[in-house]
Motif scaffolding. Sequence first.
Motif, short mmCIF file in Angstrom:
data_model
loop_
_atom_site.label_atom_id
_atom_site.label_comp_id
_atom_site.label_asym_id
_atom_site.label_seq_id
_atom_site.Cartn_x
_atom_site.Cartn_y
_atom_site.Cartn_z
N LYS A 6 -25.09 5.19 4.52
CA LYS A 6 -25.95 4.09 4.08
C LYS A 6 -26.39 4.29 2.63
N LYS A 7 -26.67 5.53 2.25
CA LYS A 7 -27.05 5.83 0.86
C LYS A 7 -25.92 5.42 -0.09
N LYS A 8 -24.70 5.72 0.29
CA LYS A 8 -23.54 5.38 -0.54
C LYS A 8 -23.41 3.87 -0.66
N VAL A 9 -23.57 3.16 0.46
CA VAL A 9 -23.49 1.70 0.43
C VAL A 9 -24.58 1.14 -0.49
N LEU A 10 -25.79 1.66 -0.39
CA LEU A 10 -26.90 1.18 -1.23
C LEU A 10 -26.62 1.43 -2.72
N GLU A 11 -26.06 2.59 -3.03
CA GLU A 11 -25.71 2.89 -4.43
C GLU A 11 -24.65 1.93 -4.95
N LEU A 12 -23.62 1.71 -4.16
CA LEU A 12 -22.55 0.81 -4.57
C LEU A 12 -23.05 -0.63 -4.69
N PHE A 13 -23.89 -1.03 -3.74
CA PHE A 13 -24.46 -2.38 -3.78
C PHE A 13 -25.31 -2.57 -5.04
N ALA A 14 -26.13 -1.58 -5.36
CA ALA A 14 -26.99 -1.66 -6.55
C ALA A 14 -26.16 -1.81 -7.83
N GLU A 15 -25.09 -1.05 -7.92
CA GLU A 15 -24.21 -1.17 -9.10
C GLU A 15 -23.54 -2.55 -9.13
N GLY A 16 -23.11 -3.01 -7.98
CA GLY A 16 -22.51 -4.34 -7.90
C GLY A 16 -23.49 -5.41 -8.35
N ARG A 17 -24.74 -5.31 -7.91
CA ARG A 17 -25.76 -6.29 -8.32
C ARG A 17 -26.00 -6.24 -9.83
N ARG A 18 -25.95 -5.03 -10.38
CA ARG A 18 -26.16 -4.90 -11.83
C ARG A 18 -25.09 -5.68 -12.59
N TYR A 19 -23.83 -5.51 -12.21
CA TYR A 19 -22.74 -6.23 -12.88
C TYR A 19 -22.77 -7.72 -12.56
N TYR A 20 -23.20 -8.07 -11.36
CA TYR A 20 -23.33 -9.47 -10.96
C TYR A 20 -24.32 -10.18 -11.89
N LYS A 21 -25.46 -9.55 -12.12
CA LYS A 21 -26.48 -10.14 -13.00
C LYS A 21 -25.97 -10.27 -14.44
N LEU A 22 -25.06 -9.37 -14.82
CA LEU A 22 -24.48 -9.42 -16.17
C LEU A 22 -23.31 -10.40 -16.25
N MET A 23 -23.02 -11.07 -15.13
CA MET A 23 -21.93 -12.04 -15.02
C MET A 23 -20.55 -11.39 -15.17
N ASP A 24 -20.47 -10.10 -14.88
CA ASP A 24 -19.18 -9.40 -14.87
C ASP A 24 -18.73 -9.35 -13.41
N PHE A 25 -18.26 -10.50 -12.92
CA PHE A 25 -17.99 -10.66 -11.50
C PHE A 25 -16.81 -9.83 -11.02
N SER A 26 -15.84 -9.58 -11.87
CA SER A 26 -14.70 -8.74 -11.48
C SER A 26 -15.15 -7.31 -11.23
N LYS A 27 -15.99 -6.79 -12.11
CA LYS A 27 -16.50 -5.42 -11.95
C LYS A 27 -17.43 -5.35 -10.74
N ALA A 28 -18.29 -6.35 -10.58
CA ALA A 28 -19.19 -6.39 -9.43
C ALA A 28 -18.40 -6.42 -8.13
N LEU A 29 -17.34 -7.21 -8.12
CA LEU A 29 -16.50 -7.34 -6.92
C LEU A 29 -15.95 -5.98 -6.49
N GLN A 30 -15.59 -5.15 -7.46
CA GLN A 30 -15.08 -3.81 -7.14
C GLN A 30 -16.12 -2.99 -6.38
N PHE A 31 -17.38 -3.05 -6.84
CA PHE A 31 -18.44 -2.28 -6.19
C PHE A 31 -18.74 -2.81 -4.79
N PHE A 32 -18.78 -4.13 -4.63
CA PHE A 32 -19.03 -4.69 -3.30
C PHE A 32 -17.87 -4.38 -2.36
N SER A 33 -16.67 -4.40 -2.88
CA SER A 33 -15.50 -4.05 -2.09
C SER A 33 -15.56 -2.59 -1.65
#
Length: 73
Positions: A6-33
């Motif tokens: 769960k810690k790993k999922v939370l870390e990856l999700f947080a990074e994904g959200r960071r890129y999502y907010k920056l509108m870097d959807f391709s990079k965010a998609l990698q973290f959510f994946s």
Amino acid sequence: MISEEKKKVLELFAEGRRYYKLMDFSKALQFFSDALRVDPNDGPSKVYYLRCKHYIDNPPPEDWDGVFVMTTK
């Protein structure tokens, strides 16, 4: 107690959200994946994964405020 998985999922999700907010959807998609590889049932990662795919195909306007507007029910 939070599991290591769960810690790993939370870390990856947080990074994904960071890129999502920056509108870097391709990079965010990698973290959510990656988060979904760790936990395929993680609801928030599923939602943002789909949103990223949508925004990659249909980019939001430059002045996007981060709000996802549903166009269908």
